[in-house]
Design a protein around this motif. Structure first.
Motif, mmCIF file in Angstrom:
data_model
loop_
_atom_site.group_PDB
_atom_site.id
_atom_site.type_symbol
_atom_site.label_atom_id
_atom_site.label_comp_id
_atom_site.label_asym_id
_atom_site.label_seq_id
_atom_site.Cartn_x
_atom_site.Cartn_y
_atom_site.Cartn_z
ATOM 1 N N ALA A 104 -80.398 -40.333 -60.775
ATOM 2 C CA ALA A 104 -80.742 -39.694 -62.145
ATOM 3 C C ALA A 104 -81.216 -38.435 -62.413
ATOM 4 O O ALA A 104 -81.097 -37.711 -63.139
ATOM 5 C CB ALA A 104 -80.820 -40.707 -63.253
ATOM 6 N N ILE A 105 -82.402 -38.670 -61.665
ATOM 7 C CA ILE A 105 -83.516 -37.355 -61.939
ATOM 8 C C ILE A 105 -82.857 -36.151 -61.195
ATOM 9 O O ILE A 105 -83.038 -35.116 -61.605
ATOM 10 C CB ILE A 105 -84.919 -37.925 -60.968
ATOM 11 C CG1 ILE A 105 -85.516 -39.164 -61.731
ATOM 12 C CG2 ILE A 105 -85.962 -36.684 -60.747
ATOM 13 C CD1 ILE A 105 -86.608 -39.557 -61.034
ATOM 14 N N LYS A 106 -82.412 -36.082 -60.080
ATOM 15 C CA LYS A 106 -81.651 -35.270 -59.377
ATOM 16 C C LYS A 106 -80.513 -34.723 -60.180
ATOM 17 O O LYS A 106 -80.470 -33.646 -60.115
ATOM 18 C CB LYS A 106 -81.138 -35.576 -57.950
ATOM 19 C CG LYS A 106 -82.146 -36.179 -56.761
ATOM 20 C CD LYS A 106 -81.517 -36.481 -55.865
ATOM 21 C CE LYS A 106 -82.625 -36.484 -54.527
ATOM 22 N NZ LYS A 106 -81.983 -37.128 -53.472
ATOM 23 N N ALA A 107 -79.738 -35.393 -60.732
ATOM 24 C CA ALA A 107 -78.627 -35.123 -61.510
ATOM 25 C C ALA A 107 -79.152 -34.281 -62.737
ATOM 26 O O ALA A 107 -78.540 -33.264 -63.075
ATOM 27 C CB ALA A 107 -77.589 -36.162 -61.822
ATOM 28 N N THR A 108 -80.292 -34.916 -63.438
ATOM 29 C CA THR A 108 -80.585 -33.995 -64.781
ATOM 30 C C THR A 108 -81.330 -32.728 -64.312
ATOM 31 O O THR A 108 -81.438 -31.941 -65.236
ATOM 32 C CB THR A 108 -81.592 -35.049 -65.577
ATOM 33 O OG1 THR A 108 -82.684 -35.547 -64.499
ATOM 34 C CG2 THR A 108 -80.685 -36.275 -66.146
ATOM 35 N N THR A 109 -81.975 -32.712 -63.328
ATOM 36 C CA THR A 109 -82.726 -31.504 -62.849
ATOM 37 C C THR A 109 -81.684 -30.605 -61.978
ATOM 38 O O THR A 109 -82.036 -29.383 -62.005
ATOM 39 C CB THR A 109 -83.803 -31.788 -62.005
ATOM 40 O OG1 THR A 109 -83.515 -32.541 -60.638
ATOM 41 C CG2 THR A 109 -85.101 -32.634 -62.783
ATOM 42 N N GLY A 110 -80.660 -31.094 -61.767
ATOM 43 C CA GLY A 110 -79.812 -30.046 -60.882
ATOM 44 C C GLY A 110 -80.291 -29.915 -59.410
ATOM 45 O O GLY A 110 -79.527 -28.929 -58.949
ATOM 46 N N ASP A 111 -81.102 -30.460 -59.158
ATOM 47 C CA ASP A 111 -81.896 -30.614 -57.538
ATOM 48 C C ASP A 111 -81.438 -31.671 -56.846
ATOM 49 O O ASP A 111 -82.276 -32.470 -56.754
ATOM 50 C CB ASP A 111 -83.279 -30.050 -57.825
ATOM 51 C CG ASP A 111 -84.032 -30.059 -56.508
ATOM 52 O OD1 ASP A 111 -83.053 -29.734 -55.445
ATOM 53 O OD2 ASP A 111 -85.191 -29.717 -56.527
ATOM 54 N N PHE A 112 -80.604 -31.594 -56.102
ATOM 55 C CA PHE A 112 -80.122 -32.693 -55.115
ATOM 56 C C PHE A 112 -80.845 -32.572 -53.833
ATOM 57 O O PHE A 112 -80.699 -33.322 -52.828
ATOM 58 C CB PHE A 112 -78.596 -32.880 -55.047
ATOM 59 C CG PHE A 112 -78.111 -33.549 -56.292
ATOM 60 C CD1 PHE A 112 -77.747 -35.028 -56.187
ATOM 61 C CD2 PHE A 112 -77.366 -32.976 -57.263
ATOM 62 C CE1 PHE A 112 -77.366 -35.664 -57.309
ATOM 63 C CE2 PHE A 112 -77.002 -33.442 -58.200
ATOM 64 C CZ PHE A 112 -76.775 -34.736 -58.223
ATOM 65 N N ASP A 113 -81.604 -31.679 -53.615
ATOM 66 C CA ASP A 113 -82.362 -31.321 -52.530
ATOM 67 C C ASP A 113 -83.920 -31.951 -52.339
ATOM 68 O O ASP A 113 -84.359 -32.120 -51.356
ATOM 69 C CB ASP A 113 -82.427 -29.923 -52.196
ATOM 70 C CG ASP A 113 -81.147 -29.156 -51.662
ATOM 71 O OD1 ASP A 113 -80.230 -30.248 -50.908
ATOM 72 O OD2 ASP A 113 -80.745 -28.079 -52.020
ATOM 73 N N GLN A 114 -84.333 -32.103 -53.590
ATOM 74 C CA GLN A 114 -85.716 -32.556 -53.857
ATOM 75 C C GLN A 114 -85.832 -34.150 -53.096
ATOM 76 O O GLN A 114 -84.791 -34.799 -53.035
ATOM 77 C CB GLN A 114 -86.074 -32.930 -55.260
ATOM 78 C CG GLN A 114 -85.137 -33.632 -56.110
ATOM 79 C CD GLN A 114 -85.741 -33.767 -57.704
ATOM 80 O OE1 GLN A 114 -86.871 -33.973 -57.924
ATOM 81 N NE2 GLN A 114 -84.809 -33.296 -58.479
#
Length: 346
Positions: free
Chosen positions: A248-258
């Motif tokens: 959810a964090i990755k999706a909402t920030t648009g950063d799936f590399d974090q």
């Protein structure tokens, strides 16, 4: 000059000419004509390429282009170009190269552990001719989704991680249709019956399996983890799965590399339909592509009374399971103390 002598002269002349032609053809077609140092090199000819475009691709690899062109023209390749992936070997003759350009080499396409459909399609586009946008249209157009009882959120559930064979120039539509057939093959009557007993669709099994897959890397523990999640679902409890918070964090920030090593605090309340701390039931789609072992772990979940579990510091990679919240809090405290000592912060 008598007739016999004339015939003899003509015959000798014919042999000389034939020999000369033979030597010429041999020199043009059957002598080494490559100029690359590698033992093997693959040549990619895009769909609908003209001979002129092939020339631009092949020319840097050929020592004497005139020889290559002679063979390509005489063997009608210049008017019958084929798209695909082709193998050139060091010291090939012009004849061998032209023949090779008619032998499309299959590509072994492998994929696993992709978090999103976009990531998966990016991977596919590096192995096959269609680009990401064309692939995405093939897999997410309304007709294809309806035919396969999918939505844009569940489109990733179509893919079963494995190795598949395609030709490099296979169209996006054919790729999508083949993956649909492989999906149907995987969901045989035995697996469908097990899903029915769980009162779940194949897509729902896949979604839960993606959470199980992310929760534990230990394949032998996955049936127990799956059983705990199923117990929560059956008791109308939130799944409260940490991997869904990370997604959810990755999706909402648009950063799936974090890289997120720990969740807690305000992270548990991130506003997303994928956050199973604030939403009951399954998320709308998978949070990753699960291994087959994770899918089968859900279908063959261990039957037990466990509801709670957390990572077990005494058994790295494994979890401590409990039936009561009070006992779980003791385990959770041990785990929190352990990660604090490691310096892993929220």
């Amino acid at each position: 000059m008598n007739v016999k002598k004339l015939i003899s002269i003509i015959a000798v002349a014919g042999i000389v000419i034939a020999t000369a032609v033979g030597i010429y053809v041999y020199f043009k077609a059957f002598t080494s004509n490559t100029q690359f140092s590698q033992d093997e090199i693959y040549v990619y000819i895009p769909t609908n390429s003209t001979y002129e475009q092939v020339v631009e691709i092949v020319k840097p690899l050929v020592k004497d282009f005139e020889k290559f062109d002679f063979v390509a023209t005489s063997r009608n390749y210049s008017t019958n170009v084929k798209a695909g992936k082709f193998l050139f070997k060091k010291d090939m003759t012009s004849f061998d190269m032209v023949r090779s350009l008619r032998l499309n080499v299959p590509v072994q396409v492998a994929f696993n552990n992709q978090e999103t459909l976009d990531k998966l399609l990016q991977r596919l586009s590096t192995q096959l001719e269609p680009d990401t946008l064309v692939l995405k249209e093939a897999f997410t157009n309304e007709i294809f989704l309806n035919e396969n009882q999918l939505s844009k959120e569940t489109a990733l559930t179509l893919f079963i991680p494995n190795t598949y064979e395609f030709y490099w120039n296979t169209s996006a539509t054919k790729i999508a249709n083949k993956m649909a057939k492989e999906h149907q093959k995987f969901w045989n009557q035995q697996r469908l019956e097990k899903a029915r007993i769980l009162n779940m669709s194949p897509a729902e099994v896949y979604i839960l399996a993606s959470i199980v897959h992310k929760e534990t890397v230990k394949a032998d523990e996955r049936p127990r983890v799956a059983g705990a999640y199923l117990n929560r679902l059956n008791q109308d409890m939130p799944l409260q799965a940490d991997p869904t918070v990370i997604y959810a964090i990755k999706a909402t920030t648009g950063d799936f590399d974090q890289v997120i090593k720990r969740v807690g605090g305000k992270n548990l309340f991130v506003n997303s339909p994928y956050n199973t701390y604030i939403n009951k039931g399954l998320p709308p789609g998978p949070i990753a592509m699960p291994d087959i072992s994770a899918i089968d772990a859900v279908l063959n979940a261990e039957k037990h009374d466990y509801i709670y579990f957390c990572a077990d510091p005494s058994r790295p990679g494994y979890h401590a399971f409990e039936t009561t919240y009070e006992a779980h809090l003791i385990n959770a405290k041990k785990y929190a103390e352990w990660v604090n000592k490691l310096g892993i912060k929220l």
